[in-house]
Design a protein around this motif. Structure first.
Motif, PDB file in Angstrom:
ATOM      1  N   GLN A 123       0.855  -1.181   0.000  1.00  0.00           N
ATOM      2  CA  GLN A 123       0.000   0.000   0.000  1.00  0.00           C
ATOM      3  C   GLN A 123       0.888   1.227   0.000  1.00  0.00           C
ATOM      4  N   LYS A 124       0.390   2.286  -0.635  1.00  0.00           N
ATOM      5  CA  LYS A 124       1.212   3.489  -0.763  1.00  0.00           C
ATOM      6  C   LYS A 124       0.309   4.697  -0.961  1.00  0.00           C
ATOM      7  N   LEU A 125       0.702   5.810  -0.341  1.00  0.00           N
ATOM      8  CA  LEU A 125       0.053   7.092  -0.577  1.00  0.00           C
ATOM      9  C   LEU A 125       0.773   7.739  -1.754  1.00  0.00           C
ATOM     10  N   TYR A 126       0.036   8.023  -2.811  1.00  0.00           N
ATOM     11  CA  TYR A 126       0.625   8.595  -4.021  1.00  0.00           C
ATOM     12  C   TYR A 126      -0.294   9.692  -4.529  1.00  0.00           C
ATOM     13  N   GLU A 127       0.245  10.898  -4.613  1.00  0.00           N
ATOM     14  CA  GLU A 127      -0.497  12.077  -5.087  1.00  0.00           C
ATOM     15  C   GLU A 127      -1.848  12.221  -4.394  1.00  0.00           C
ATOM     16  N   GLY A 128      -1.850  12.025  -3.065  1.00  0.00           N
ATOM     17  CA  GLY A 128      -3.042  12.249  -2.259  1.00  0.00           C
ATOM     18  C   GLY A 128      -4.032  11.092  -2.205  1.00  0.00           C
ATOM     19  N   THR A 129      -3.733   9.980  -2.858  1.00  0.00           N
ATOM     20  CA  THR A 129      -4.628   8.823  -2.856  1.00  0.00           C
ATOM     21  C   THR A 129      -3.902   7.613  -2.282  1.00  0.00           C
ATOM     22  N   ASP A 171      -7.894   1.987  -5.507  1.00  0.00           N
ATOM     23  CA  ASP A 171      -7.634   3.367  -5.073  1.00  0.00           C
ATOM     24  C   ASP A 171      -8.357   3.683  -3.766  1.00  0.00           C
ATOM     25  N   GLN A 172      -8.789   2.656  -3.079  1.00  0.00           N
ATOM     26  CA  GLN A 172      -9.338   2.733  -1.730  1.00  0.00           C
ATOM     27  C   GLN A 172      -9.119   1.358  -1.093  1.00  0.00           C
ATOM     28  N   LYS A 173      -9.245   1.289   0.220  1.00  0.00           N
ATOM     29  CA  LYS A 173      -8.996   0.021   0.895  1.00  0.00           C
ATOM     30  C   LYS A 173      -9.993  -1.033   0.399  1.00  0.00           C
ATOM     31  N   PRO A 174      -9.470  -2.147  -0.133  1.00  0.00           N
ATOM     32  CA  PRO A 174     -10.370  -3.166  -0.681  1.00  0.00           C
ATOM     33  C   PRO A 174     -11.125  -3.911   0.413  1.00  0.00           C
ATOM     34  N   GLN A 175     -12.318  -4.318   0.069  1.00  0.00           N
ATOM     35  CA  GLN A 175     -13.148  -5.122   0.960  1.00  0.00           C
ATOM     36  C   GLN A 175     -13.592  -6.355   0.185  1.00  0.00           C
ATOM     37  N   PHE A 176     -13.676  -7.470   0.902  1.00  0.00           N
ATOM     38  CA  PHE A 176     -14.053  -8.733   0.285  1.00  0.00           C
ATOM     39  C   PHE A 176     -15.125  -9.400   1.127  1.00  0.00           C
ATOM     40  N   ASP A 177     -16.027 -10.124   0.458  1.00  0.00           N
ATOM     41  CA  ASP A 177     -17.029 -10.869   1.203  1.00  0.00           C
ATOM     42  C   ASP A 177     -16.418 -12.185   1.683  1.00  0.00           C
ATOM     43  N   ARG A 178     -17.211 -13.012   2.321  1.00  0.00           N
ATOM     44  CA  ARG A 178     -16.675 -14.242   2.909  1.00  0.00           C
ATOM     45  C   ARG A 178     -16.224 -15.247   1.853  1.00  0.00           C
ATOM     46  N   CYS A 179     -16.584 -15.009   0.585  1.00  0.00           N
ATOM     47  CA  CYS A 179     -16.169 -15.884  -0.521  1.00  0.00           C
ATOM     48  C   CYS A 179     -14.981 -15.286  -1.282  1.00  0.00           C
ATOM     49  N   SER A 180     -14.372 -14.236  -0.746  1.00  0.00           N
ATOM     50  CA  SER A 180     -13.231 -13.535  -1.350  1.00  0.00           C
ATOM     51  C   SER A 180     -13.590 -12.783  -2.625  1.00  0.00           C
ATOM     52  N   VAL A 181     -14.846 -12.469  -2.815  1.00  0.00           N
ATOM     53  CA  VAL A 181     -15.271 -11.658  -3.954  1.00  0.00           C
ATOM     54  C   VAL A 181     -15.102 -10.190  -3.567  1.00  0.00           C
ATOM     55  N   SER A 182     -14.540  -9.401  -4.472  1.00  0.00           N
ATOM     56  CA  SER A 182     -14.292  -7.990  -4.199  1.00  0.00           C
ATOM     57  C   SER A 182     -15.601  -7.225  -4.083  1.00  0.00           C
ATOM     58  N   ILE A 183     -15.756  -6.526  -2.979  1.00  0.00           N
ATOM     59  CA  ILE A 183     -16.881  -5.605  -2.817  1.00  0.00           C
ATOM     60  C   ILE A 183     -16.482  -4.264  -3.442  1.00  0.00           C
ATOM     61  N   THR A 184     -15.218  -3.927  -3.292  1.00  0.00           N
ATOM     62  CA  THR A 184     -14.637  -2.722  -3.876  1.00  0.00           C
ATOM     63  C   THR A 184     -14.094  -3.093  -5.255  1.00  0.00           C
ATOM     64  N   LYS A 185     -14.353  -2.286  -6.254  1.00  0.00           N
ATOM     65  CA  LYS A 185     -13.897  -2.596  -7.613  1.00  0.00           C
ATOM     66  C   LYS A 185     -12.434  -2.165  -7.800  1.00  0.00           C
ATOM     67  N   PRO A 186     -11.579  -3.066  -8.308  1.00  0.00           N
ATOM     68  CA  PRO A 186     -10.188  -2.666  -8.571  1.00  0.00           C
ATOM     69  C   PRO A 186     -10.116  -1.729  -9.778  1.00  0.00           C
ATOM     70  N   LEU A 244      -1.070   4.594 -14.064  1.00  0.00           N
ATOM     71  CA  LEU A 244      -2.401   4.970 -13.570  1.00  0.00           C
ATOM     72  C   LEU A 244      -3.243   5.643 -14.637  1.00  0.00           C
ATOM     73  N   GLU A 245      -2.615   6.450 -15.484  1.00  0.00           N
ATOM     74  CA  GLU A 245      -3.362   7.164 -16.513  1.00  0.00           C
ATOM     75  C   GLU A 245      -4.009   6.192 -17.509  1.00  0.00           C
ATOM     76  N   ALA A 246      -3.244   5.193 -17.946  1.00  0.00           N
ATOM     77  CA  ALA A 246      -3.754   4.206 -18.901  1.00  0.00           C
ATOM     78  C   ALA A 246      -4.488   3.060 -18.200  1.00  0.00           C
ATOM     79  N   LEU A 248       3.941  -1.391  -5.368  1.00  0.00           N
ATOM     80  CA  LEU A 248       3.325  -0.237  -6.012  1.00  0.00           C
ATOM     81  C   LEU A 248       4.416   0.716  -6.476  1.00  0.00           C
ATOM     82  N   LYS A 249       4.774   0.612  -7.749  1.00  0.00           N
ATOM     83  CA  LYS A 249       5.729   1.496  -8.405  1.00  0.00           C
ATOM     84  C   LYS A 249       5.000   2.106  -9.595  1.00  0.00           C
ATOM     85  N   PHE A 250       4.933   3.433  -9.609  1.00  0.00           N
ATOM     86  CA  PHE A 250       4.125   4.108 -10.615  1.00  0.00           C
ATOM     87  C   PHE A 250       5.012   4.713 -11.698  1.00  0.00           C
ATOM     88  N   LYS A 251       4.469   4.744 -12.920  1.00  0.00           N
ATOM     89  CA  LYS A 251       5.149   5.327 -14.071  1.00  0.00           C
ATOM     90  C   LYS A 251       5.113   6.835 -13.967  1.00  0.00           C
TER      91      LYS A 251
END
Length: 124
Positions: free
Chosen positions: A36-42, A64-79, A97-99, A121-124
């Protein structure tokens, strides 16, 4: 009368089992926040998802926010970015990030290093 009771019980069993939307599949993905990393305010989070039973697939997800998963490991938060990568052959790894894509340079032979060391997390 006994036959009617059997039919009613059978119908109850059929409608009460297997109809729930909360059931997980036989194999549940393993998910781990690996960086995890804080980059340009996010705050960005990188997740390693290992999917599959016998033939495992490694999937990298960036949020771009803390991910959440249900009990089946399905993402509640969209990557914002996700893709499966062959970690053993990675030479370099960046996030555009732009592309909204990974920039991956592969090498010809597998590495002796722990392949997950490239997933940072290494950004271009």
């Amino acid at each position: 009368m006994f036959k009617l009771i059997k039919i009613v019980l059978l119908l109850l069993l059929c409608t009460s089992c297997g109809q729930s939307n909360t059931e997980c599949p036989i194999t549940i993905d393993t998910v781990s926040i690996i960086d995890q990393k804080l980059y340009e305010g996010t705050h960005y989070y990188m997740v390693l998802r290992i999917s599959g039973w016998h033939e495992k697939t490694e999937i990298i997800e960036v949020y771009d926010q803390k991910p959440q998963f249900d009990r089946c490991s399905v993402s509640i938060t969209k990557p914002i970015i996700h893709d499966s990568l062959d970690a053993n052959y990675i030479n370099s790894f960046l996030i555009d990030l732009e592309a909204k894509e990974f920039i991956v340079e592969y090498k010809e032979s597998p590495s002796d290093e722990n392949p997950q060391t490239f997933f940072r997390l290494k950004f271009k």
